[in-house]
Design a protein around this motif. Structure first.
Motif, PDB file in Angstrom:
ATOM      1  N   ALA A 127      75.279 -15.267 -74.648  1.00  0.00           N
ATOM      2  CA  ALA A 127      73.810 -15.366 -74.576  1.00  0.00           C
ATOM      3  C   ALA A 127      73.228 -15.910 -75.881  1.00  0.00           C
ATOM      4  O   ALA A 127      72.295 -16.721 -75.871  1.00  0.00           O
ATOM      5  CB  ALA A 127      73.202 -13.998 -74.243  1.00  0.00           C
ATOM      6  N   SER A 168      72.775 -17.594 -66.891  1.00  0.00           N
ATOM      7  CA  SER A 168      72.153 -17.223 -68.175  1.00  0.00           C
ATOM      8  C   SER A 168      71.450 -15.876 -68.047  1.00  0.00           C
ATOM      9  O   SER A 168      71.483 -15.047 -68.971  1.00  0.00           O
ATOM     10  CB  SER A 168      71.131 -18.271 -68.606  1.00  0.00           C
ATOM     11  N   HIS A 171      74.065 -13.180 -68.209  1.00  0.00           N
ATOM     12  CA  HIS A 171      74.590 -12.983 -69.569  1.00  0.00           C
ATOM     13  C   HIS A 171      73.568 -12.278 -70.455  1.00  0.00           C
ATOM     14  O   HIS A 171      73.922 -11.409 -71.248  1.00  0.00           O
ATOM     15  CB  HIS A 171      75.004 -14.323 -70.196  1.00  0.00           C
ATOM     16  N   PHE A 172      72.279 -12.665 -70.326  1.00  0.00           N
ATOM     17  CA  PHE A 172      71.268 -12.024 -71.165  1.00  0.00           C
ATOM     18  C   PHE A 172      71.167 -10.535 -70.825  1.00  0.00           C
ATOM     19  O   PHE A 172      71.167  -9.672 -71.722  1.00  0.00           O
ATOM     20  CB  PHE A 172      69.902 -12.704 -70.993  1.00  0.00           C
TER      21      PHE A 172
END
Ligand SMILES: C[S@@+](CC[C@H](N)C(=O)[O-])C[C@H]1O[C@@H](n2cnc3c(N)ncnc32)[C@H](O)[C@@H]1O
Length: 364
Positions: A127, A168, A171-172
């Motif tokens: 991230a 994304s 992952h964040f």
């Protein structure tokens, strides 16, 4: 694998003093152009570690040392290029040369890039090198303007962008959970949650913090309040406590009623004062007059000049127009939202705990 323990305060304080001393020594001893070259090359380390994490090298090496050819076949990489990536990974302590010729093994830091490590930082490594990295590339413009530049660089605000990009976003969210888990023992060591009956974690991510607190306090119930995309992902996940209900919504509209304590971890730093005041006002509106507000934030100021706070402050500026706040700034913000800051508690992690209560003259 090592389990998380909170070292005694004198160890933490001595260690940080020693590391600060070593940093000063390195700045003094290294010729300035060389030191500057090291500093401006910091982006390289971010992307090298991100690549190792994305390629899943630590998972491939978990079973034991492998040659470049074996690793390249395992992660679908070009052998020559992968050999060139392994060199800096060895110098950073992610990998190491194995005793068996031509093979490589996991270094001490590489263990934490394994996806099955209980203290994994794999998602954080990924991230940090994606949208957040691009956000920091707009820093100069953000400093000139005094506000966020991420939305115009990426075409939408940070959280909308993550909601549109499945990988994304995952992952964040996982990164937030990893950092929460890393800080949790230090938070539990400093704060007594035992008198709370129902804790509402506002914008609580995937619930790592709330579930960790519920596990420690078996009488407590919890509400995890998050954006619909996060709630859809976590509500049926095996990590959720049976005492935790998940509620989807927008904290700028309203937050769920029913808690005697409301917690916001690393939420207010994402927003400017106007945004932060709206969130706090929504908490205040549904809180009983004898309720409690807990903010877990990095904060700013005090003796502790950790680079992590300065970095986070500028990241918040570039991404959101947010900021890390000093104790006085928190006191003022809370006062304007109808709360009184009661105390600030340092933890043996980068987080500080700000405990506040509704002011007697606050909106009922
Ligand atoms: C920096 S993360 C912190 C997450 C969690 N509190 C933690 O410390 O791990 C901020 C969180 O705010 C959530 N969020 C952003 N806008 C929101 C909104 N309007 N309503 C509810 N949650 C929101 C995001 O989904 C994200 O999980």
């Amino acid at each position: 694998m090592r389990s998380a323990v909170v070292p005694p305060w004198f160890v933490v304080k001595s260690l940080f003093a020693l590391l600060r001393g070593l940093d000063r020594l390195r700045n003094t001893l290294t010729p300035p152009p060389l030191r500057l070259m090291e500093l401006v090359g910091g982006y390289g380390a971010t992307q090298i570690v991100r690549s190792a994490a994305e390629l899943g090298l630590a998972d491939l090496l978990a079973a034991g040392p492998k040659t470049i050819a074996e690793l390249a076949a395992g992660c679908g990489a070009d052998e020559d290029a992968l050999a060139r990536l392994i060199r800096p990974l060895c110098s950073l302590g992610i990998c190491r040369k194995s005793a068996s010729r031509g093979a490589f093994a996991l270094g001490p830091l590489g263990e934490y890039l394994r996806s099955d490590h209980p203290e994994t930082f794999r998602a954080t490594a990924i991230a940090a090198g994606r949208e957040q990295y691009d956000g920091m590339a707009g820093l100069t413009a953000s400093i000139r303007r005094g506000g966020a530049t991420f939305p115009e660089r990426q075409g939408s605000d940070f959280f909308s962008c993550l909601a549109q990009r499945e990988e994304s976003g995952r992952h964040f969210a996982d990164s937030m959970a990893e950092i929460s888990r890393a800080c949790l023992p230090a938070v539990l060591a400093e704060y007594d949650f035992s008198t709370i009956r129902h804790l509402v974690d506002v914008a609580g991510g995937t619930g790592a913090l709330l579930n960790g607190i519920l596990a420690r306090y078996p009488q407590m119930a919890g509400t995890l309040f998050e954006q619909p995309s996060i709630v859809a992902r976590v509500e049926s996940s095996p990590g959720q406590s049976a005492r935790c209900r998940c509620v989807a919504g927008d904290m700028f509209d309203a937050v769920p009623a029913g808690g005697d304590a409301y917690l916001l971890q690393r939420v207010l730093h994402d927003w400017d004062d106007e945004g932060a005041l709206r969130i706090l006002a929504n908490c205040r509106r549904v809180m009983p007059s004898n309720g409690r507000l807990l903010l877990l934030e990095l904060g700013m100021g005090g003796d502790d000049e950790q680079f992590v706070r300065f970095h986070a402050d500028l990241l918040m500026l570039s991404l959101f127009g947010g900021r890390e706040r000093t104790d006085d700034e928190f006191r003022d913000l809370l006062d304007r939202a109808g709360f009184t800051l009661h105390c600030v508690i340092e933890t043996r992690s980068p987080l500080r705990i700000y405990e506040a209560f509704p002011s007697r003259w606050g909106t009922e």
